[in-house]
Design a protein around this motif. Structure first.
Motif, short mmCIF file in Angstrom:
data_model
loop_
_atom_site.label_atom_id
_atom_site.label_comp_id
_atom_site.label_asym_id
_atom_site.label_seq_id
_atom_site.Cartn_x
_atom_site.Cartn_y
_atom_site.Cartn_z
N SER A 12 -5.55 -13.34 -19.30
CA SER A 12 -5.72 -12.18 -18.40
C SER A 12 -6.82 -12.40 -17.37
O SER A 12 -6.64 -12.05 -16.21
N GLU A 31 -16.99 -17.50 -18.56
CA GLU A 31 -16.20 -17.85 -19.75
C GLU A 31 -17.11 -18.50 -20.79
O GLU A 31 -17.87 -19.40 -20.49
N LEU A 44 5.98 -17.14 -25.94
CA LEU A 44 7.32 -16.83 -25.44
C LEU A 44 7.07 -15.83 -24.32
O LEU A 44 6.35 -14.85 -24.51
N ARG A 95 -0.26 -22.48 -24.70
CA ARG A 95 -1.38 -21.75 -24.08
C ARG A 95 -2.21 -22.72 -23.25
O ARG A 95 -2.64 -22.39 -22.14
N ASP A 279 -5.71 -8.26 -23.78
CA ASP A 279 -5.98 -7.90 -25.17
C ASP A 279 -7.25 -7.08 -25.33
O ASP A 279 -7.39 -6.33 -26.30
N VAL A 292 1.24 -11.81 -22.88
CA VAL A 292 1.05 -12.48 -21.59
C VAL A 292 1.61 -11.62 -20.46
O VAL A 292 0.95 -11.40 -19.44
C1 LIG Z 1 -0.32 -16.30 -33.19
C2 LIG Z 1 -0.12 -15.59 -31.89
C3 LIG Z 1 1.07 -15.73 -31.22
C4 LIG Z 1 1.28 -15.08 -30.00
N1 LIG Z 1 2.45 -15.25 -29.37
C5 LIG Z 1 2.64 -14.66 -28.17
C6 LIG Z 1 3.86 -14.88 -27.44
O1 LIG Z 1 4.77 -15.57 -27.90
N2 LIG Z 1 3.99 -14.29 -26.21
C7 LIG Z 1 2.99 -13.51 -25.68
O2 LIG Z 1 3.16 -13.01 -24.56
N3 LIG Z 1 1.84 -13.28 -26.35
C8 LIG Z 1 1.64 -13.84 -27.57
N4 LIG Z 1 0.48 -13.62 -28.24
C9 LIG Z 1 -0.54 -12.73 -27.64
C10 LIG Z 1 -1.32 -13.47 -26.58
O3 LIG Z 1 -1.92 -14.60 -27.15
C11 LIG Z 1 -2.42 -12.59 -26.01
O4 LIG Z 1 -1.90 -11.34 -25.64
C12 LIG Z 1 -3.05 -13.22 -24.78
O5 LIG Z 1 -3.52 -14.51 -25.08
C13 LIG Z 1 -4.20 -12.34 -24.33
O6 LIG Z 1 -4.97 -13.02 -23.39
P1 LIG Z 1 -6.40 -12.48 -23.01
O7 LIG Z 1 -6.81 -13.32 -21.86
O8 LIG Z 1 -6.38 -11.01 -22.85
O9 LIG Z 1 -7.32 -12.77 -24.27
P2 LIG Z 1 -7.75 -14.18 -24.89
O10 LIG Z 1 -6.66 -15.15 -24.76
O11 LIG Z 1 -8.29 -13.87 -26.24
O12 LIG Z 1 -8.94 -14.66 -23.95
C14 LIG Z 1 -10.24 -14.13 -24.01
C15 LIG Z 1 -11.20 -15.11 -23.36
O13 LIG Z 1 -12.48 -14.50 -23.25
C16 LIG Z 1 -13.47 -15.42 -23.66
N5 LIG Z 1 -14.62 -14.62 -24.11
C17 LIG Z 1 -14.68 -13.85 -25.23
N6 LIG Z 1 -15.86 -13.20 -25.27
C18 LIG Z 1 -16.54 -13.56 -24.16
C19 LIG Z 1 -17.82 -13.20 -23.65
N7 LIG Z 1 -18.62 -12.32 -24.27
N8 LIG Z 1 -18.24 -13.79 -22.48
C20 LIG Z 1 -17.43 -14.67 -21.81
N9 LIG Z 1 -16.20 -15.03 -22.28
C21 LIG Z 1 -15.77 -14.48 -23.42
C22 LIG Z 1 -12.80 -16.25 -24.75
O14 LIG Z 1 -13.45 -17.49 -24.93
C23 LIG Z 1 -11.39 -16.40 -24.19
O15 LIG Z 1 -11.25 -17.51 -23.36
C24 LIG Z 1 0.26 -14.25 -29.46
C25 LIG Z 1 -0.96 -14.11 -30.15
C26 LIG Z 1 -1.15 -14.76 -31.36
C27 LIG Z 1 -2.45 -14.60 -32.07
#
Ligand SMILES: Cc1cc2nc3c(=O)[nH]c(=O)nc-3n(C[C@H](O)[C@H](O)[C@H](O)COP(=O)(O)OP(=O)(O)OC[C@H]3O[C@@H](n4cnc5c(N)ncnc54)[C@H](O)[C@@H]3O)c2cc1C
Length: 358
Positions: A12, A31, A44, A95, A279, A292
């Motif tokens: 995100s 990050e 997916l 990922r 998330d 995603v």
């Molecule tokens: C097993 C599994 C399977 C999945 N399969 C799917 C799928 O098939 N399709 C799909 O669409 N979604 C899937 N998901 C969900 C998907 O992974 C998440 O919705 C997506 O990765 C969310 O991305 P995000 O960037 O919001 O959070 P994240 O990917 O958690 O990224 C958060 C980032 O913030 C950083 N961070 C954290 N705290 C701090 C801080 N204080 N300061 C600076 N940086 C920080 C972290 O290091 C990380 O890089 C799956 C999830 C899991 C667990």
């Protein structure tokens, strides 16, 4: 134009940065991880998510890094076909690859790695760099993942719970298995429910396999790669021979055990000059396959309102009003899919697809 700090360079945060770049809005991303550390599972991504991705990644390059899945087949534990469904443009990608592609459009001076942003203990709603200095920004877009520390600090009463499903995910290189799986997404199911084994090809010679299990029935205590392998071999010993053979042949350097969390009730998506996306705003369980796509839509819509509205609060309000109802639908669908998964096969409905659609 206001300056934006983006916290977290996961899907995100990087997506947000790509849209801000397109709208020529000034930003900086912070990050916590190292630049090279891009570990993770695979995604997916349904057609809707792909349409958003095409706006920020050259489709030709994107498609080279993943694989369109054409058919989903549900098997019993021993390999009897239970159901089949054609898939409409569902893309599979690691990922690691997606993060790499999204980061390519961000110039190095706009991103600081190994910088953990922390809430200011003295003033609720203020954020600081790890050395204690204030963040230089008018707006903070928080994309620090499902267990967001910043969200927990702002909304102290929130309740997070562990979901009754965990996943062992592994990404391996094996051309023979990749060729045999092709564009099929296959998943084997225990007749008593609460245990599956899925296989899909991510690209060329790379496959992803995963096991979803009811963590009240199946307990993994130790999480070393060696223990995970031993556990997987024990649990899947008498399943279709393809499964123990894949578990046996796999390299375990990328294996990971994922615990899944959910918010009992969604918080507001913003407070003062802080707004949440992905998330961090709304953890979605993996069953929905919408994490995603939702992150992409959050970033797209938030950027749109930030560029249209002079008043930040108005922009945040419109963003929340547009995104929350859809997210609530996915949360409900996820709970239904989870409940199905925990039931014996004979009690499961015919809606077999592990994806939540609106
Ligand atoms: C097993 C599994 C399977 C999945 N399969 C799917 C799928 O098939 N399709 C799909 O669409 N979604 C899937 N998901 C969900 C998907 O992974 C998440 O919705 C997506 O990765 C969310 O991305 P995000 O960037 O919001 O959070 P994240 O990917 O958690 O990224 C958060 C980032 O913030 C950083 N961070 C954290 N705290 C701090 C801080 N204080 N300061 C600076 N940086 C920080 C972290 O290091 C990380 O890089 C799956 C999830 C899991 C667990």
């Amino acid at each position: 134009m206001k300056k934006i700090a983006v916290v977290g360079a996961g899907i995100s945060g990087l997506t947000m940065a790509n849209y801000l770049e397109k709208h020529k809005i000034d930003y900086h991303i912070y990050e916590r991880r190292k630049m090279k550390d891009q570990a993770g599972h695979g995604f997916l991504i349904p057609k809707e998510g792909m349409d958003y991705l095409y706006q920020i990644i050259d489709p030709e390059i994107l498609l080279k890094h993943g694989n369109f899945l054409k058919k989903y087949t549900q098997y019993s534990r021993t390999g009897k076909t239970l159901a089949e469904k054609e898939l409409d443009h569902v893309f599979a990608i690691s990922r690691h690859s997606l993060i790499h592609l999204l980061a390519q459009n961000i110039s190095p001076e706009k991103i600081t790695y190994e910088e953990t942003i922390i809430p200011d203990n003295q003033q609720t709603g203020k954020l600081k760099l790890s050395d204690g200095t204030d963040i230089d920004a008018d707006i903070a877009v928080i994309s620090d993942g499902s267990k967001s520390r910043i969200r927990r600090d702002l909304f102290k009463g929130e309740k997070m719970s562990v979901v009754r499903e965990s996943e062992v995910v592994n990404i391996i290189q094996n051309k023979e298995i990749a060729d045999s799986v092709g564009n099929n997404f296959i998943k084997f199911h225990h007749e008593e429910g609460g245990l599956t084994f899925g296989i899909l090809k991510l690209s060329g010679d790379t496959i992803l396999w995963y096991s979803q299990f009811d963590n009240e029935k199946y307990m993994i205590n130790a999480c070393t790669a060696e223990n995970l392998k031993k556990y997987m071999l024990e649990v899947f010993e008498d399943w279709h021979p393809l499964i123990p053979s894949i578990i046996q042949k796999s390299d375990y350097k990328n294996v990971h055990l994922w615990c899944v969390y959910e918010l009992e009730k969604l918080n507001p998506f913003y407070k003062d000059n802080i707004v949440f996306i992905g998330d961090a705003a709304h953890p979605l369980i993996p069953f929905t396959s919408q994490g995603v796509t939702s992150a992409l839509k959050d970033s797209f819509i938030l950027t749109k309102y930030l560029s249209e509205e002079e008043n930040t609060e108005k922009a945040f309000k419109k963003y929340e009003a547009e995104r929350k109802p859809e997210i609530e639908t996915h949360i409900n669908n996820g709970r239904i899919l989870l409940e199905q998964f925990l039931r014996p096969l004979r009690q499961q409905s015919e809606n077999i697809l592990p994806i939540s659609y609106k």
